[in-house]
Design an enzyme around this catalytic site. Structure first.
Site, PDB file in Angstrom:
ATOM      1  N   GLY A 291       0.816  -1.215   0.000  1.00 20.54           N
ATOM      2  CA  GLY A 291       0.000   0.000   0.000  1.00 20.54           C
ATOM      3  C   GLY A 291       0.843   1.255   0.000  1.00 20.54           C
ATOM      4  N   SER A 315      -2.444  -8.431  -1.687  1.00 20.18           N
ATOM      5  CA  SER A 315      -2.579  -8.236  -3.138  1.00 20.18           C
ATOM      6  C   SER A 315      -1.329  -8.712  -3.856  1.00 20.18           C
ATOM      7  CB  SER A 315      -2.839  -6.760  -3.458  1.00 20.18           C
ATOM      8  OG  SER A 315      -2.651  -6.505  -4.833  1.00 20.18           O
ATOM      9  N   LYS A 411      -9.912   8.848  11.761  1.00 23.21           N
ATOM     10  CA  LYS A 411     -11.322   8.442  11.643  1.00 23.21           C
ATOM     11  C   LYS A 411     -11.728   7.496  12.767  1.00 23.21           C
ATOM     12  CE  LYS A 411     -11.548   9.151   6.644  1.00 23.21           C
ATOM     13  NZ  LYS A 411     -10.249   9.835   6.562  1.00 23.21           N
ATOM     14  N   VAL A 457      -7.633  12.363  -2.150  1.00 26.92           N
ATOM     15  CA  VAL A 457      -8.365  13.271  -3.031  1.00 26.92           C
ATOM     16  C   VAL A 457      -7.510  13.880  -4.142  1.00 26.92           C
ATOM     17  CG1 VAL A 457     -10.142  13.867  -1.374  1.00 26.92           C
ATOM     18  CG2 VAL A 457      -8.028  15.150  -1.386  1.00 26.92           C
ATOM     19  N   THR A 474     -17.541  16.636  -1.792  1.00 22.73           N
ATOM     20  CA  THR A 474     -18.760  16.161  -1.127  1.00 22.73           C
ATOM     21  C   THR A 474     -19.558  17.279  -0.467  1.00 22.73           C
ATOM     22  OG1 THR A 474     -17.449  15.637   0.836  1.00 22.73           O
ATOM     23  CG2 THR A 474     -17.815  13.863  -0.741  1.00 22.73           C
ATOM     24  N   GLU A 551     -19.586   9.821   6.315  1.00 18.95           N
ATOM     25  CA  GLU A 551     -18.540  10.838   6.202  1.00 18.95           C
ATOM     26  C   GLU A 551     -18.827  12.027   7.117  1.00 18.95           C
ATOM     27  OE1 GLU A 551     -15.935  12.857   2.617  1.00 18.95           O
ATOM     28  OE2 GLU A 551     -18.049  12.418   2.258  1.00 18.95           O
TER      29      GLU A 551
END
Length: 624
Positions: A291, A315, A411, A457, A474, A551
């Protein structure tokens, strides 16, 4: 018959043209005599000059071959070829005058001038007719692709003129935004407004559009292209003249701007020397090594000279990519790279990897982090983020690994989504193990968004700009903390070296940045302007699409405001309460039962009960 003619050689075709040109000489003479007032009839006059006709035709053949007229292809017959034809006609008229005077045939001087003009017109007309006949035959044999030209300016009209002679492409009409051109006919093609494209395509059987507007910016062209492709049309973009002669690149690529340009502050850059003491000479395992964060952790750990670096990744493609990249960095060193393909939820594989490679330090970066995807797939997110962390941390504790560092997220603080709740539960699991396994130093590092990482983003905005926009935000009031990947990883490694057991480290990320401001910066740094009500002529529009499920408008870094400084000014330690061993066991048991039953509601009930702030935020979201 047409196939037979097509198979002729260039010389054979030249002889055919020469024969036609010579056959036109008596026809031009007869036509000239018909236009002149002569003592005898046109036919009698022609019979009187028959003795000189073979000589005249011989001269014509010699001059024609000398000038190369029979070898000029019909498609290439333009002004230069017409000039050569005029020279031939002039010389032949002079030869006619000289021969008739020598043979004693009395003809007025104007007759020879008229003969030259008639012969010139006959040669040109014959080639025009032959060209139309040949093109008609080609059209019958080869199906032509009917195309619409978008742009009726200089480039578009030149393109239409060039395609008129093309054997397999037929321009049908123009489309242009310029209202002064709409309704006109240019080079025999009507000009329509863009609003009628769908109607024109159906009525005129068009399946390709040629975009002839090279002066427009790349985003404008991309936006037009996307709109046409939605109609099922094939779109081809015509390069500008400057591009064709090499003064500009044929492909106008968006040049990504470095993430540090969007921080709004100076990026933190520090020496790794002080952070390397607990990694140098050690066997280090990085989970999620493929990642964005995991791969940067691997690169910076290599600078600390570990003995062995184990790349643990789910992965296959991500593992292959990072392994190939790191192999080049370790070519001239004795550092051992070990790629391991597997999941951190597989306890037996985790135990075997930790044992076989004698791992001493674990950096756990493997997680599902995409908020909307985890919100849509809560069971998979909870299984990977919670039980993956528990499995890896528990096995590390039982094998008495020296250090275990969890890469967490802002988060996780009073989360409004499953992803954040899963990271908070992972933190609770690590805190619990820290109290029961003092031989292993457990710690967590919590930080916000990382600029330039997969799913962040900035790459999304740059991709949207490359396609002509719009750039989607958003909510106008959304703010986020940002760091570059490099500075985040530097601070993570430094926090890992500072850890003494059970800490929740929080990184100083500066002031939160409004996402709409970030969108403007990305657009402007790409060389474009924002299109809005005040600037309708701008290149890229910013579109507000509404908050996604789960969100927040703003994220938090701590559950309370109690922060303790460390030896590094950008790293703080949060004092937060945590669950007891019995509470953690109860939470994990309930979550395991929900996963076994594939019950999303039960899983949400577990995190609603045990994750601080999740229940309140979920209720607020339902009310809104």
């Amino acid at each position: 018959m047409f196939k037979l003619i097509s198979s002729w050689s260039r010389t054979q075709k030249a002889y055919v043209f020469l024969a036609i040109d010579l056959a036109l000489i008596p026809a031009a003479l007869l036509f000239t005599y018909m236009l002149q007032s002569l003592p005898t009839s046109p036919l009698d006059t022609l019979i009187s000059v028959l003795p000189i006709l073979p000589y005249l035709m011989a001269v014509a053949a010699g001059l024609s071959l000398w000038l190369g007229l029979p070898y000029i292809q019909l498609m290439a017959y333009e002004r230069h070829a017409a000039g050569l034809t005029a020279v031939l006609s002039l010389l032949l008229a002079g030869s006619s005058a000289l021969m008739t005077q020598t043979m004693g045939v009395d003809l007025p001087p104007g007759t020879h001038v008229m003969f030259g003009i008639s012969y010139f017109l006959a040669l040109v007309a014959t080639r025009v007719v032959l060209f139309q006949v040949v093109m008609a035959a080609y059209r019958r044999m080869l199906p032509r692709r009917r195309v619409l030209i978008y742009g009726a300016g200089t480039t578009g009209t030149q393109l239409a003129q060039a395609l008129k002679a093309h054997e397999s492409i037929e321009p049908v009409a123009f489309v242009d935004d310029n209202t002064s051109l709409q309704g006109m006919n240019l080079f025999g093609l009507p000009v329509f407004p863009p609003a009628r494209i769908e109607e024109i395509v159906k009525a005129r059987d068009i399946n390709r559009v040629l975009l002839a507007m090279p002066s427009q910016s790349q985003p404008v062209q991309a936006k037009v292209t996307a709109r046409l492709q939605k109609l099922g049309l094939e779109v081809q973009i015509l390069p500008s003249f400057a591009q064709l002669i090499g003064e500009e690149a044929l492909v106008d690529k968006l040049t990504p701007v470095g993430p540090q340009n969007f921080l709004g502050r100076a990026a933190c850059d520090m020496e790794l020397a002080q952070s390397c003491e607990c990694y140098v000479g050690r066997n280090v395992l990085v989970s999620g090594a493929g990642g964005s964060i995991g791969s940067e952790l691997c690169r910076q750990i290599l600078a600390c000279r570990p003995s062995r670096l184990v790349l643990y990744e789910l992965s296959e493609l991500a593992l292959y990519t990072v392994y190939q990249d790191l192999m080049q960095m370790t070519e001239c060193s004795d550092i051992e790279l070990v790629p391991v393909l597997g999941s951190v939820t597989d306890a037996r594989q985790v135990r075997k990897v930790l044992t076989d490679h004698e791992v001493q330090v674990v950096l756990h970066a493997a997680a599902y982090k995409h908020v909307p995807l985890v919100e849509s797939n809560p069971l998979a997110g909870l299984a990977n983020n919670v039980f993956g962390t528990q499995t890896l941390a528990r096995e590390a504790a039982e094998l008495q690994v020296e250090r275990f560092l969890l890469v967490s997220s802002d988060k996780a603080v009073r989360p409004t989504n499953v992803m954040g709740a899963s990271k908070r539960m992972a933190e609770l699991v690590v805190q619990d193990l820290s109290t029961r396994h003092p031989a292993t130093i457990f710690a967590m590092v919590r930080f916000g968004n990382v600029l330039g990482s997969s799913g962040s983003v900035v790459p999304l905005f740059q991709d949207q700009i490359s396609r002509g926009g719009p750039v989607t935000v958003t909510d106008r009031n959304v703010k986020r903390y940002f760091m570059t990947i490099r500075e985040a990883v530097q601070l993570v490694l430094r926090a890992g070296a500072e850890a003494r057991g059970g800490e929740v480290f929080v990184l100083d990320m500066g002031e939160p940045i409004p996402i709409i401001q970030l969108a403007r910066q990305v657009i402007e740094k790409a060389g474009y302007t924002v299109r809005d009500a005040e600037h309708p002529e701008g290149d890229i529009e910013i579109e507000v699409i509404g908050l996604r499920p789960g969100e927040k408008l703003e994220e938090e870094l701590t559950l309370n405001d109690t922060l303790i400084g460390t030896r590094h000014q950008k790293i703080f330690c949060a004092e937060e309460s945590h669950l007891s061993e019995i509470e953690v066991a109860s939470a994990l048991r309930g979550l395991r039962h929900a996963l076994a039953a594939s019950d999303e509601d039960a899983a949400r009930g577990v995190i609603r009960r045990w994750v601080e702030g999740f229940a309140a935020s979920e209720e607020a979201r339902k009310l809104s």
